[in-house]
Design a protein around this motif. Structure first.
Motif, PDB file in Angstrom:
ATOM      1  N   ALA A 330      40.669  29.773  43.628  1.00  0.00           N
ATOM      2  CA  ALA A 330      39.227  29.500  43.641  1.00  0.00           C
ATOM      3  C   ALA A 330      38.414  30.778  43.417  1.00  0.00           C
ATOM      4  O   ALA A 330      37.439  30.781  42.646  1.00  0.00           O
ATOM      5  CB  ALA A 330      38.844  28.850  44.970  1.00  0.00           C
ATOM      6  N   LYS A 331      38.815  31.865  44.064  1.00  0.00           N
ATOM      7  CA  LYS A 331      38.104  33.137  43.887  1.00  0.00           C
ATOM      8  C   LYS A 331      38.212  33.622  42.450  1.00  0.00           C
ATOM      9  O   LYS A 331      37.247  34.158  41.876  1.00  0.00           O
ATOM     10  CB  LYS A 331      38.662  34.189  44.847  1.00  0.00           C
ATOM     11  N   ALA A 332      39.396  33.444  41.844  1.00  0.00           N
ATOM     12  CA  ALA A 332      39.588  33.846  40.447  1.00  0.00           C
ATOM     13  C   ALA A 332      38.703  33.013  39.523  1.00  0.00           C
ATOM     14  O   ALA A 332      38.138  33.532  38.550  1.00  0.00           O
ATOM     15  CB  ALA A 332      41.054  33.691  40.059  1.00  0.00           C
ATOM     16  N   ALA A 333      38.574  31.727  39.820  1.00  0.00           N
ATOM     17  CA  ALA A 333      37.724  30.853  39.011  1.00  0.00           C
ATOM     18  C   ALA A 333      36.274  31.323  39.049  1.00  0.00           C
ATOM     19  O   ALA A 333      35.598  31.394  38.013  1.00  0.00           O
ATOM     20  CB  ALA A 333      37.835  29.412  39.511  1.00  0.00           C
ATOM     21  N   VAL A 334      35.789  31.667  40.232  1.00  0.00           N
ATOM     22  CA  VAL A 334      34.409  32.145  40.381  1.00  0.00           C
ATOM     23  C   VAL A 334      34.206  33.463  39.638  1.00  0.00           C
ATOM     24  O   VAL A 334      33.215  33.654  38.922  1.00  0.00           O
ATOM     25  CB  VAL A 334      34.054  32.309  41.879  1.00  0.00           C
ATOM     26  N   LYS A 335      35.160  34.381  39.789  1.00  0.00           N
ATOM     27  CA  LYS A 335      35.044  35.696  39.144  1.00  0.00           C
ATOM     28  C   LYS A 335      35.046  35.556  37.626  1.00  0.00           C
ATOM     29  O   LYS A 335      34.235  36.180  36.919  1.00  0.00           O
ATOM     30  CB  LYS A 335      36.189  36.595  39.594  1.00  0.00           C
ATOM     31  N   LEU A 336      35.947  34.739  37.089  1.00  0.00           N
ATOM     32  CA  LEU A 336      36.038  34.555  35.645  1.00  0.00           C
ATOM     33  C   LEU A 336      34.778  33.887  35.101  1.00  0.00           C
ATOM     34  O   LEU A 336      34.326  34.186  34.003  1.00  0.00           O
ATOM     35  CB  LEU A 336      37.270  33.720  35.307  1.00  0.00           C
ATOM     36  N   TYR A 337      34.200  32.993  35.890  1.00  0.00           N
ATOM     37  CA  TYR A 337      33.000  32.268  35.463  1.00  0.00           C
ATOM     38  C   TYR A 337      31.772  33.173  35.421  1.00  0.00           C
ATOM     39  O   TYR A 337      30.901  33.012  34.561  1.00  0.00           O
ATOM     40  CB  TYR A 337      32.745  31.100  36.417  1.00  0.00           C
TER      41      TYR A 337
END
Length: 413
Positions: A330-337
């Motif tokens: 989830a944290k990776a998804a937010v960062k990439l977004y």
């Protein structure tokens, strides 16, 4: 003109599944070399199936456990027979051997079903997948036997090639690595893509009938998406895929930004308009069409080690993030977004993966050359595959009698 008969477990649906796209790649490969192609299946027609007549491929409906197939194949007399998945070889292999003994038999594995099924069983039993589980599974014995009975098996993943060679000690003579056959991503193609600011929302895509896809959707709904949504309250996750059942459409929740979109006519346009693809696959096999399509449309992704299996070279960087831990996912998804520079670099990584690992010009000629070589040395090739000959002998007897018993039973009922 050489004639190829492809016996499919289903009719190809390139807009519904990666398997459908893969099959169309094989069909176009044969057509590009001026082979005549007939596609036969015992499946019912489907709304999403490809119109084969438009590309000059003959379509034939066949039946399971029915001697009508014997007359069909005896008249057709193809030079090459491609079985789509090992179950199809189990059902029709003995009949093709009996009536077309000199036809080259090719197994298109799609993925190793035994690997996918064993991983799925391990996951549902809440235990870590181990090779001993794969070796003990009956479906593995069936699939490996099918590989031996065929003259050549097409393997889509280099991970699965290594597994067959090292764990099952299968000779390279009957295996051929053939991944996705894709066109290159050029500068002109990239320049036509919407840029970072023009894209919005997360997307996940995949046929709902495919169990690993459905599991990943539930995983997103229950565990991952609530964390992402808390950090990005105005952003939505759009879920696309063919054949959404009622249990899937019931997950639709506008308030939570969890939107079940279902079937799309143009997956490429959907992917081009979204900013990040999520694919938290917890089991599966082969290589993942959804992630290849994402990279083909310039959208970075967050996925798991199962998702990247067979897609990354030793020195490659993923087109986004790879993690198996839900909070990190989830944290990776937010960062990439939210990180434009990271997003752009991830997009470039995807271009390099497609252009270095899945270029059709790198694999098409070697595959056709392999087929031609085997055709010209078929007797010697089969003599060297004693295990295959032995299994063919016993299968021909046992499967034939079972099939004829089923046929008679069907007549009486």
């Amino acid at each position: 003109m050489s004639h190829v008969l492809i016996i499919g477990s289903v009719w190809p649906e390139p807009k519904s599944s990666a398997a459908g796209s893969r099959m169309m790649q094989l069909i176009h490969l044969f057509l590009s070399r001026n082979y005549k192609v007939t596609f036969a299946s015992a499946a019912a027609d489907s709304h999403n199936m490809s119109n084969l007549s438009e590309i000059n491929v003959s379509k034939a409906s066949i039946q399971l456990n029915n001697s009508n197939f014997d007359a069909f194949i005896s008249q057709l007399q193809p030079d090459i027979i491609v079985f789509d998945r090992f179950m199809t070889e189990e059902q029709f292999g003995w009949r093709t051997t009996k009536h077309c003994p000199n036809a080259l038999k090719i197994l298109n594995t799609e993925d190793l079903h035994s690997l996918r099924k064993t991983r799925q069983e391990s996951f549902k039993n809440e235990k870590e997948f181990q090779l001993k589980d794969l070796l003990a599974n009956d479906i593995t014995k069936r699939e490996i036997a099918s590989i031996y009975r065929c003259d050549l098996s097409l393997i889509i993943s280099d991970f699965e090639m290594k597994l067959l060679q090292e764990t099952f000690k299968i000779n390279d003579d009957i295996l051929h690595y053939l991944p996705f056959l894709l066109d290159p991503i050029t500068i002109e193609t990239k320049n036509k893509w919407p840029d970072y600011k023009e894209r919005a929302h997360f997307v996940t895509i995949g046929n709902f009938r495919h169990e690993p896809n459905w599991n990943s959707i539930l995983y997103l709904k229950e565990t991952i998406w609530p964390i992402v949504r808390k950090e990005l309250p105005g952003v939505e996750l759009h879920i696309y895929g063919a054949y959404p059942p009622p249990k899937a459409t019931q997950l639709n929740n506008q308030k939570e930004g969890f939107i079940i979109k279902g079937w799309t006519e143009d997956a490429h346009q959907v992917l081009k308009n979204a900013r990040v693809c999520l694919a938290p696959l917890r089991y599966g096999a082969g290589i993942k069409g959804k992630l290849a399509e994402a990279m083909m449309n310039g959208i970075p992704s967050v996925t798991t080690s199962i998702g990247t299996e067979g897609m990354l070279g030793e020195d490659s960087d993923w087109s986004g993030f790879v993690t198996n831990e839900p909070s990190k996912f989830a944290k990776a998804a937010v960062k990439l977004y939210t990180d434009k520079n990271l997003w752009q670099q991830s997009q470039q990584n995807g271009i390099e993966i497609i252009n270095t690992r899945f270029q059709k010009k790198s694999f098409e000629n070697s595959c056709i050359d392999r087929i031609l070589m085997l055709k010209s040395n078929l007797t010697k090739h089969r003599t060297q595959n004693f295990v295959g000959s032995m299994l063919q002998h016993h299968t021909l007897r046992s499967t034939e009698f079972m099939s004829r018993w089923i046929e008679e039973k069907n007549k009486n009922s």
